[in-house]
Design a protein around this motif. Structure first.
Motif, PDB file in Angstrom:
ATOM      1  N   ASP A  26       0.832  -1.208   0.000  1.00 34.16           N
ATOM      2  CA  ASP A  26       0.000   0.000   0.000  1.00 34.16           C
ATOM      3  C   ASP A  26       0.868   1.261   0.000  1.00 34.16           C
ATOM      4  O   ASP A  26       0.581   2.222  -0.720  1.00 34.16           O
ATOM      5  CB  ASP A  26      -0.911   0.009   1.233  1.00 34.16           C
ATOM      6  CG  ASP A  26      -1.998  -1.060   1.155  1.00 34.16           C
ATOM      7  OD1 ASP A  26      -2.227  -1.581   0.046  1.00 34.16           O
ATOM      8  OD2 ASP A  26      -2.589  -1.377   2.202  1.00 34.16           O
ATOM      9  N   ARG A  27       1.933   1.264   0.799  1.00 31.41           N
ATOM     10  CA  ARG A  27       2.801   2.445   0.860  1.00 31.41           C
ATOM     11  C   ARG A  27       3.558   2.645  -0.455  1.00 31.41           C
ATOM     12  O   ARG A  27       3.898   3.765  -0.819  1.00 31.41           O
ATOM     13  CB  ARG A  27       3.782   2.315   2.019  1.00 31.41           C
ATOM     14  CG  ARG A  27       3.099   2.330   3.376  1.00 31.41           C
ATOM     15  CD  ARG A  27       4.099   2.339   4.516  1.00 31.41           C
ATOM     16  NE  ARG A  27       3.424   2.287   5.800  1.00 31.41           N
ATOM     17  CZ  ARG A  27       4.043   2.306   6.974  1.00 31.41           C
ATOM     18  NH1 ARG A  27       5.372   2.376   7.010  1.00 31.41           N
ATOM     19  NH2 ARG A  27       3.365   2.253   8.094  1.00 31.41           N
ATOM     20  N   GLU A  53      12.518   4.339  -4.069  1.00 29.01           N
ATOM     21  CA  GLU A  53      11.252   4.468  -3.360  1.00 29.01           C
ATOM     22  C   GLU A  53      11.136   3.398  -2.278  1.00 29.01           C
ATOM     23  O   GLU A  53      10.688   3.667  -1.156  1.00 29.01           O
ATOM     24  CB  GLU A  53      10.082   4.366  -4.346  1.00 29.01           C
ATOM     25  CG  GLU A  53       8.752   4.729  -3.725  1.00 29.01           C
ATOM     26  CD  GLU A  53       7.628   4.778  -4.744  1.00 29.01           C
ATOM     27  OE1 GLU A  53       6.496   5.059  -4.344  1.00 29.01           O
ATOM     28  OE2 GLU A  53       7.901   4.527  -5.948  1.00 29.01           O
ATOM     29  N   ILE A  54      11.566   2.178  -2.592  1.00 30.87           N
ATOM     30  CA  ILE A  54      11.560   1.096  -1.604  1.00 30.87           C
ATOM     31  C   ILE A  54      12.473   1.444  -0.433  1.00 30.87           C
ATOM     32  O   ILE A  54      12.099   1.287   0.739  1.00 30.87           O
ATOM     33  CB  ILE A  54      11.998  -0.229  -2.260  1.00 30.87           C
ATOM     34  CG1 ILE A  54      10.897  -0.752  -3.182  1.00 30.87           C
ATOM     35  CG2 ILE A  54      12.343  -1.277  -1.190  1.00 30.87           C
ATOM     36  CD1 ILE A  54      11.297  -1.967  -3.991  1.00 30.87           C
ATOM     37  N   ASP A  61      19.508   3.012   3.545  1.00 34.00           N
ATOM     38  CA  ASP A  61      20.306   3.468   2.411  1.00 34.00           C
ATOM     39  C   ASP A  61      20.071   2.504   1.254  1.00 34.00           C
ATOM     40  O   ASP A  61      20.066   1.282   1.433  1.00 34.00           O
ATOM     41  CB  ASP A  61      21.788   3.474   2.795  1.00 34.00           C
ATOM     42  CG  ASP A  61      22.648   4.194   1.760  1.00 34.00           C
ATOM     43  OD1 ASP A  61      22.504   3.878   0.569  1.00 34.00           O
ATOM     44  OD2 ASP A  61      23.462   5.027   2.171  1.00 34.00           O
ATOM     45  N   VAL A  62      19.877   3.046   0.068  1.00 38.88           N
ATOM     46  CA  VAL A  62      19.602   2.199  -1.086  1.00 38.88           C
ATOM     47  C   VAL A  62      20.737   1.215  -1.337  1.00 38.88           C
ATOM     48  O   VAL A  62      20.529   0.128  -1.904  1.00 38.88           O
ATOM     49  CB  VAL A  62      19.339   3.062  -2.345  1.00 38.88           C
ATOM     50  CG1 VAL A  62      20.619   3.704  -2.844  1.00 38.88           C
ATOM     51  CG2 VAL A  62      18.671   2.234  -3.448  1.00 38.88           C
ATOM     52  N   GLN A  63      21.960   1.552  -0.872  1.00 42.42           N
ATOM     53  CA  GLN A  63      23.081   0.645  -1.068  1.00 42.42           C
ATOM     54  C   GLN A  63      22.874  -0.678  -0.343  1.00 42.42           C
ATOM     55  O   GLN A  63      23.433  -1.706  -0.737  1.00 42.42           O
ATOM     56  CB  GLN A  63      24.381   1.304  -0.595  1.00 42.42           C
ATOM     57  CG  GLN A  63      24.794   2.506  -1.425  1.00 42.42           C
ATOM     58  CD  GLN A  63      24.943   2.146  -2.901  1.00 42.42           C
ATOM     59  OE1 GLN A  63      25.524   1.131  -3.244  1.00 42.42           O
ATOM     60  NE2 GLN A  63      24.399   2.998  -3.756  1.00 42.42           N
ATOM     61  N   LEU A  64      22.081  -0.666   0.739  1.00 46.44           N
ATOM     62  CA  LEU A  64      21.806  -1.926   1.430  1.00 46.44           C
ATOM     63  C   LEU A  64      21.029  -2.896   0.541  1.00 46.44           C
ATOM     64  O   LEU A  64      21.113  -4.108   0.718  1.00 46.44           O
ATOM     65  CB  LEU A  64      21.023  -1.666   2.723  1.00 46.44           C
ATOM     66  CG  LEU A  64      21.829  -1.169   3.916  1.00 46.44           C
ATOM     67  CD1 LEU A  64      20.907  -0.856   5.078  1.00 46.44           C
ATOM     68  CD2 LEU A  64      22.852  -2.208   4.331  1.00 46.44           C
TER      69      LEU A  64
END
Length: 409
Positions: A26-27, A53-54, A61-64
């Protein structure tokens, strides 16, 4: 090293944020089926906009999402991240007892269940499982606060306050280790106030050590020393005070923590005086015990003697203290105490220029209680020092541990 598929990483962090697939979907503005396919690897995540966005929704951090297995990072299972810090902060900022004065009080768990949960939390801390503990703390704080606000009758009211005081102390202890010193001070300060409602001077005494530990961590060792000594004088055996093992344990820990504050100031004479007083209490106690979750006794005294020497910059004396220690008694201590000592010993070896043994102590501590080494800022500083002073490439076990800790080789 094998890496987790990106969908597995999404599932890991979604679960850690306590989101169901439906809430997460939903988010994100997607269907639950879409999320399920991503997490199972059926659907690929190849758009950077979706990845960002996730990461934003999961507050990471997107790097994770691109990097290594999160279990091998400092902000993974063994440690704490800022979302969890904020959850604990929010729980500490609750004022259920005041709210209950005006409105209907929250419904707390039975006191028997609370007692078991608090005991389990203490053991989780003393076994060095800080990640598990920090994820359980927000609910435990809320439950204990609700119990303190609701239960009536003198006995139940005192027990509820006693349990809440212990939860605050647990929170303070683990937050201090993880470098969240201001929150550690807040929780410790709350524990002192609650201990007075519990009508237990010994609980107030051991709460004092938590306040003083937080003050030392915040760079305020002198008021910590003064407070520890003042309360120790009030609880000292003799006169109207008995020599009950619990009193001896709390009194001894006040003196030990006072010695650590004095060492931070550089006052070696006061360190020796306080350690001598703690030694007398340990002799009267007659062995190592865990009254009021202190682990106080002759062995813990020696651990603090070594730690104080390190604070005074005398690594050689700390190593000598360790070498004289009763190995059987040391091995009988709970993992947190032993791993903490090994970290102190690593600092001692570093002080005398023996980076090989310093690294070995870190490895031994990591095998015993990984969170004590991988999650504490002081351990990260020490690992950086070991790497910097190691000639050539570091030994593979050290390099691997540094990678686990997120410290660059």
């Amino acid at each position: 090293m094998d890496e987790l598929p990106i969908g597995r990483r999404v599932a890991y962090w979604r679960s850690r944020r306590k989101m169901s697939q439906q809430v997460f979907a939903d988010r994100l503005g997607k269907s639950k089926s879409w999320v399920d396919k991503v997490e199972r690897g059926v659907r690929r995540l190849d758009k950077f906009s979706v990845l960002y966005e996730i990461a934003d929704i999961l507050q990471i951090d997107v790097q994770l999402l691109h990097g290594k297995d999160p279990e091998r990072r400092t902000d993974a299972l063994n440690c704490i991240d800022q979302v969890e810090v904020e959850e604990i902060r929010t729980a500490l900022e609750r004022y259920d007892s005041m709210s209950a004065y005006f409105d209907a009080a929250p419904y707390p768990p039975p006191l028997d269940d609370m007692r078991k949960a608090v005991n389990h939390a203490w053991l989780t801390y003393q076994y060095g499982r800080y990640g598990m503990l920090t994820r359980a703390l927000p609910k435990l704080l809320r439950d204990a606060q609700a119990a303190d606000a609701v239960y009536g009758g003198d006995d139940q009211r005192r027990e509820a306050a006693h349990l809440l005081g212990q939860v605050y102390q647990i929170a303070s202890s683990v937050l201090r280790k993880l470098g969240e010193c201001n929150l550690a001070w807040l929780a410790a300060d709350r524990s002192m106030a609650v201990a007075q409602r519990a009508d237990d001077p010994l609980l107030a005494g051991i709460a004092t050590t938590r306040v003083c530990n937080a003050l030392v961590a915040m760079g305020r060792p002198r008021p910590a020393l003064e407070l520890n000594v003042r309360i120790a004088d009030r609880l000292a055996p003799g006169g109207d005070n008995d020599a009950d093992p619990r009193r001896l344990s709390v009194y001894g820990m006040l003196l030990l923590q006072g010695a650590m504050a004095a060492a931070r100031i550089g006052d070696s004479a006061t360190v020796d005086d306080l350690l001598s007083g703690a030694g007398e209490a340990a002799v009267l106690l007659g062995g190592d015990h865990n009254h009021y979750w202190t682990s106080f006794g002759p062995t813990n005294l020696e651990l603090h003697r070594a730690a104080a020497a390190v604070e005074l910059g005398d690594g050689g004396r700390a190593v000598e203290t360790h070498q004289r220690m009763n190995g059987h008694a040391f091995n009988a201590l709970l993992p947190e105490r032993r791993a903490h000592h090994l970290l102190d010993l690593a600092r001692a070896y570093s002080q005398i220029g023996d980076v090989g043994n310093a690294g070995d102590m870190l490895l031994q501590g990591d095998r015993l209680a990984p969170s004590e080494i991988r999650c504490r800022p002081i351990a990260h500083e020490l690992m950086s020092e070991v790497l910097r002073r190691t000639r050539g490439a570091p030994p593979p076990p050290i390099a691997e541990l540094a990678e686990h800790m997120g410290v660059g080789v």
